[in-house]
Design an enzyme around this catalytic site. Structure first.
Site, PDB file in Angstrom:
ATOM      1  N   GLN A 117     -46.832  35.570 133.685  1.00 13.63           N
ATOM      2  CA  GLN A 117     -46.073  36.664 133.395  1.00 13.63           C
ATOM      3  C   GLN A 117     -46.533  37.343 131.996  1.00 13.63           C
ATOM      4  O   GLN A 117     -46.540  36.849 130.956  1.00 13.63           O
ATOM      5  CB  GLN A 117     -44.733  36.124 132.912  1.00 13.63           C
ATOM      6  CG  GLN A 117     -43.506  37.250 132.682  1.00 13.63           C
ATOM      7  CD  GLN A 117     -42.377  36.328 131.982  1.00 13.63           C
ATOM      8  OE1 GLN A 117     -42.712  35.313 131.229  1.00 13.63           O
ATOM      9  NE2 GLN A 117     -41.305  36.815 132.185  1.00 13.63           N
ATOM     10  N   SER A 120     -44.691  39.224 126.710  1.00 18.13           N
ATOM     11  CA  SER A 120     -44.781  39.280 125.326  1.00 18.13           C
ATOM     12  C   SER A 120     -45.804  39.702 124.551  1.00 18.13           C
ATOM     13  O   SER A 120     -46.916  39.657 125.358  1.00 18.13           O
ATOM     14  CB  SER A 120     -44.420  37.999 124.844  1.00 18.13           C
ATOM     15  OG  SER A 120     -43.306  37.118 125.362  1.00 18.13           O
ATOM     16  N   GLU A 235     -36.048  34.276 135.629  1.00 20.37           N
ATOM     17  CA  GLU A 235     -36.624  33.185 134.569  1.00 20.37           C
ATOM     18  C   GLU A 235     -35.812  32.309 134.035  1.00 20.37           C
ATOM     19  O   GLU A 235     -35.863  31.031 133.916  1.00 20.37           O
ATOM     20  CB  GLU A 235     -37.395  33.924 133.639  1.00 20.37           C
ATOM     21  CG  GLU A 235     -38.025  33.096 132.574  1.00 20.37           C
ATOM     22  CD  GLU A 235     -38.847  33.833 131.484  1.00 20.37           C
ATOM     23  OE1 GLU A 235     -38.449  34.887 131.235  1.00 20.37           O
ATOM     24  OE2 GLU A 235     -39.841  33.118 130.821  1.00 20.37           O
TER      25      GLU A 235
HETATM   26  C1  LIG Z   1     -44.161  27.480 125.410  1.00 19.20           C
HETATM   27  C2  LIG Z   1     -43.989  28.923 125.544  1.00 19.20           C
HETATM   28  C3  LIG Z   1     -44.350  29.638 126.718  1.00 19.20           C
HETATM   29  C4  LIG Z   1     -44.064  31.186 126.885  1.00 19.20           C
HETATM   30  N1  LIG Z   1     -44.701  31.606 128.072  1.00 19.20           N
HETATM   31  C5  LIG Z   1     -44.653  33.054 128.016  1.00 19.20           C
HETATM   32  C6  LIG Z   1     -45.091  33.584 129.188  1.00 19.20           C
HETATM   33  O1  LIG Z   1     -45.560  33.150 130.190  1.00 19.20           O
HETATM   34  N2  LIG Z   1     -45.100  35.142 128.895  1.00 19.20           N
HETATM   35  C7  LIG Z   1     -44.607  35.901 128.176  1.00 19.20           C
HETATM   36  O2  LIG Z   1     -44.428  36.990 128.391  1.00 19.20           O
HETATM   37  N3  LIG Z   1     -44.041  35.082 127.193  1.00 19.20           N
HETATM   38  C8  LIG Z   1     -44.012  33.635 127.037  1.00 19.20           C
HETATM   39  N4  LIG Z   1     -43.409  33.278 125.724  1.00 19.20           N
HETATM   40  C9  LIG Z   1     -42.978  34.104 124.778  1.00 19.20           C
HETATM   41  C10 LIG Z   1     -41.724  33.979 124.508  1.00 19.20           C
HETATM   42  O3  LIG Z   1     -40.884  34.723 125.572  1.00 19.20           O
HETATM   43  C11 LIG Z   1     -41.372  34.384 123.081  1.00 19.20           C
HETATM   44  O4  LIG Z   1     -41.906  33.474 122.311  1.00 19.20           O
HETATM   45  C12 LIG Z   1     -39.765  34.685 122.888  1.00 19.20           C
HETATM   46  O5  LIG Z   1     -39.038  35.435 123.541  1.00 19.20           O
HETATM   47  C13 LIG Z   1     -39.532  34.977 121.128  1.00 19.20           C
HETATM   48  O6  LIG Z   1     -40.277  35.875 120.993  1.00 19.20           O
HETATM   49  P1  LIG Z   1     -41.010  36.055 119.619  1.00 19.20           P
HETATM   50  O7  LIG Z   1     -42.212  34.636 119.811  1.00 19.20           O
HETATM   51  O8  LIG Z   1     -41.806  37.155 119.450  1.00 19.20           O
HETATM   52  O9  LIG Z   1     -40.137  35.569 118.497  1.00 19.20           O
HETATM   53  P2  LIG Z   1     -39.303  36.706 117.632  1.00 19.20           P
HETATM   54  O10 LIG Z   1     -38.703  37.770 118.533  1.00 19.20           O
HETATM   55  O11 LIG Z   1     -40.086  37.257 116.356  1.00 19.20           O
HETATM   56  O12 LIG Z   1     -38.200  35.939 117.062  1.00 19.20           O
HETATM   57  C14 LIG Z   1     -38.301  35.062 115.726  1.00 19.20           C
HETATM   58  C15 LIG Z   1     -37.119  34.595 115.380  1.00 19.20           C
HETATM   59  O13 LIG Z   1     -35.966  35.538 115.070  1.00 19.20           O
HETATM   60  C16 LIG Z   1     -34.754  35.456 116.135  1.00 19.20           C
HETATM   61  N5  LIG Z   1     -34.361  36.642 116.473  1.00 19.20           N
HETATM   62  C17 LIG Z   1     -35.063  37.738 116.893  1.00 19.20           C
HETATM   63  N6  LIG Z   1     -34.217  38.718 117.182  1.00 19.20           N
HETATM   64  C18 LIG Z   1     -32.948  38.504 117.192  1.00 19.20           C
HETATM   65  C19 LIG Z   1     -31.718  39.051 117.161  1.00 19.20           C
HETATM   66  N7  LIG Z   1     -31.469  40.067 117.612  1.00 19.20           N
HETATM   67  N8  LIG Z   1     -30.729  38.289 116.892  1.00 19.20           N
HETATM   68  C20 LIG Z   1     -30.729  36.822 116.558  1.00 19.20           C
HETATM   69  N9  LIG Z   1     -31.879  36.422 116.335  1.00 19.20           N
HETATM   70  C21 LIG Z   1     -32.904  36.889 116.459  1.00 19.20           C
HETATM   71  C22 LIG Z   1     -35.416  34.363 117.288  1.00 19.20           C
HETATM   72  O14 LIG Z   1     -34.364  33.954 117.940  1.00 19.20           O
HETATM   73  C23 LIG Z   1     -36.322  33.501 116.526  1.00 19.20           C
HETATM   74  O15 LIG Z   1     -35.778  32.483 115.810  1.00 19.20           O
HETATM   75  C24 LIG Z   1     -43.611  31.732 125.829  1.00 19.20           C
HETATM   76  C25 LIG Z   1     -43.041  31.061 124.617  1.00 19.20           C
HETATM   77  C26 LIG Z   1     -43.566  29.859 124.507  1.00 19.20           C
HETATM   78  C27 LIG Z   1     -43.017  29.004 123.322  1.00 19.20           C
END
Ligand SMILES: Cc1cc2nc3c(=O)[nH]c(=O)nc-3n(C[C@H](O)[C@H](O)[C@H](O)COP(=O)(O)OP(=O)(O)OC[C@H]3O[C@@H](n4cnc5c(N)ncnc54)[C@H](O)[C@@H]3O)c2cc1C
Length: 413
Positions: A117, A120, A235
């Site tokens: 997928q 991100s 998902e």
């Molecule tokens: C093991 C693993 C596998 C993954 N696999 C995939 C994959 O296969 N494909 C894919 O596309 N993605 C994948 N991801 C990505 C995952 O979906 C994102 O890491 C996740 O959605 C968080 O986004 P970010 O890392 O950009 O954090 P950010 O969005 O930058 O968030 C940072 C912090 O701020 C908080 N935050 C952000 N916005 C808000 C809000 N509006 N209100 C309250 N708190 C908030 C978050 O909760 C977090 O604590 C994977 C992640 C991991 C850890």
């Protein structure tokens, strides 16, 4: 009526096993799963010719129970192709043409073609609709440029679900389109990212002038967000619910450790001797795990009816936080033994996601840290529950009606 069909399904399953049996050493996984798909017993609620028989989603359990009863070999396909089966298949069923469904669903079910997928990006995770990977029309094709991140299984995937921006002048949710990406196409570069566990189950993916045929778009141009929601809702259920078949649950891991401590001579000596307080904690975690299983089963039923609702977020949130608490308990019960890592610890790339019972509790403790991030963070799950189930006021969305190109990147909400 339903009971007659259940019996019919049992008969069909027995007929399948007479023709091809997974316990036969000459029958490999792909052969058996292919036959199961062709008999319509893979996903019974899918249409005939596409892995199903157009039955009720809950009737898949009848087939699964019959297979469990009559076979020793269990294929843990929900783990081998977690994203393909749990997320790509339901999305294809809703949005792909019949021709594309016939092309893709069978190899997804057999595990011959793993899917990933590609949502991100470095600047778009929780705020996924802010993503900047660009898809521009080039005749009958689309030309894609950009970068994805955290792409689980990209290194073994044959295809991916790609969300890209096709119109930067529309508000961020409206300018997106959803594509099937051939991971072997020229211009796709996959680079591993190592996790705290030492494994590299996810990757960065760089896309440079990658060509995608126009008819590999799912939904219409600009409808990508709607299609992505279907994937994301599935998902949450796939991650939060845990498909269960042959999968070892975190609570089983804790119970094993607990039981071993009674029998282990070191338990009496060590600082980690069992206590009444720990017993209470283990019992409480077991009760919570059972409650989660029952709730997840309800969410799975809703998904099989083609209707995963925001309730999936309950399972996702609870499962993430419970898993972390269970592995914390594992380490506490183990005491100093909990510091041991799996034998042969080294940086490695798993070919799939496993829940190997031999892996040390420390490994799973470290892996569980990702549970509250992957598939949407716990904070985001709470937002979804607050807004969509409890009906609380939504977060201010100042960028909702502004063109994506006019937003200051990083400020988007
Ligand atoms: C093991 C693993 C596998 C993954 N696999 C995939 C994959 O296969 N494909 C894919 O596309 N993605 C994948 N991801 C990505 C995952 O979906 C994102 O890491 C996740 O959605 C968080 O986004 P970010 O890392 O950009 O954090 P950010 O969005 O930058 O968030 C940072 C912090 O701020 C908080 N935050 C952000 N916005 C808000 C809000 N509006 N209100 C309250 N708190 C908030 C978050 O909760 C977090 O604590 C994977 C992640 C991991 C850890």
């Amino acid at each position: 009526m339903a009971e007659i069909r259940d019996e019919e399904l049992r008969e069909r399953t027995r007929a399948l096993l007479e023709e091809v049996h997974p316990d036969d050493p000459a029958v490999d996984r792909v052969t058996f799963r292919g036959a199961q798909f062709d008999h319509g017993l893979g996903m019974v609620h899918f249409p005939e010719g596409r892995g199903g028989l157009g039955f009720q989603p809950k009737q898949q359990q009848v087939v699964n129970d019959e297979l469990r009863l009559r076979t020793k070999t269990r294929y843990r396909d929900s783990i081998v192709n977690l994203i393909g089966i749990g997320m790509a298949a339901p999305t294809l069923l809703t949005y792909a043409s019949e021709e594309l469904q016939k092309r893709f669903l069978r190899p997804i079910f057999t595990g011959e073609e793993i899917w990933c997928q590609l949502f991100s990006e470095p600047g778009a995770g929780s705020d996924l609709a802010a993503l900047g990977t660009r898809a521009e029309r080039a005749g009958e094709e689309w030309l894609v440029n950009g970068q994805k991140v955290w792409t689980t299984l990209a290194h073994v995937s044959r295809f991916g679900m790609l969300l890209a921006r096709t119109d930067p002048e529309r508000p961020k949710h409206d300018g997106l389109s959803y594509f099937i990406l051939d991971m072997q196409a020229p211009g796709v570069e996959v680079r591993p990212l190592h996790q705290i566990t030492g494994e590299a189950e996810f990757n960065e993916v760089f896309l440079s002038d990658v060509r995608i045929p126009d008819d590999w778009m799912l939904g219409n141009e600009g409808q990508g967000w709607r299609v992505a929601i279907t994937t994301l809702m599935n998902e949450r259920v796939a991650i939060g619910g845990g498909e269960g078949v042959g999968r070892r649950k975190p609570i089983d891991h804790l119970l094993d450790i607990w039981k071993q401590r009674t029998e282990s001579p070191t338990a009496a000596r060590g600082s980690a001797a069992r206590t009444a307080v720990q017993r209470d904690r283990v019992t409480q975690l077991w009760i919570e795990s059972r409650l989660l299983e029952i709730t997840s089963s309800r969410a799975r039923t809703a998904r099989r009816q083609g209707n995963p609702g925001p309730e999936g977020a309950v399972g996702k949130l609870t499962s993430a936080e419970l898993t972390q608490r269970i592995y914390e308990a594992c380490l506490d019960v183990l005491g100093s033994d909990g510091l041991a890592y799996a034998p042969g610890y080294e940086l490695r790339r798993p070919s799939g996601i496993s829940r190997d019972p031999q892996d040390a509790a420390m490994h799973w403790y470290l892996r569980s840290r990702a549970a509250s991030i992957e598939g949407g963070t716990s904070q985001i799950m709470r937002n979804i529950l607050g807004e969509r189930i409890l009906g609380l006021p939504s977060e201010p969305r100042v960028d909702k009606d502004r063109a994506w190109s006019a937003l200051r990147k990083g400020d988007a909400e």
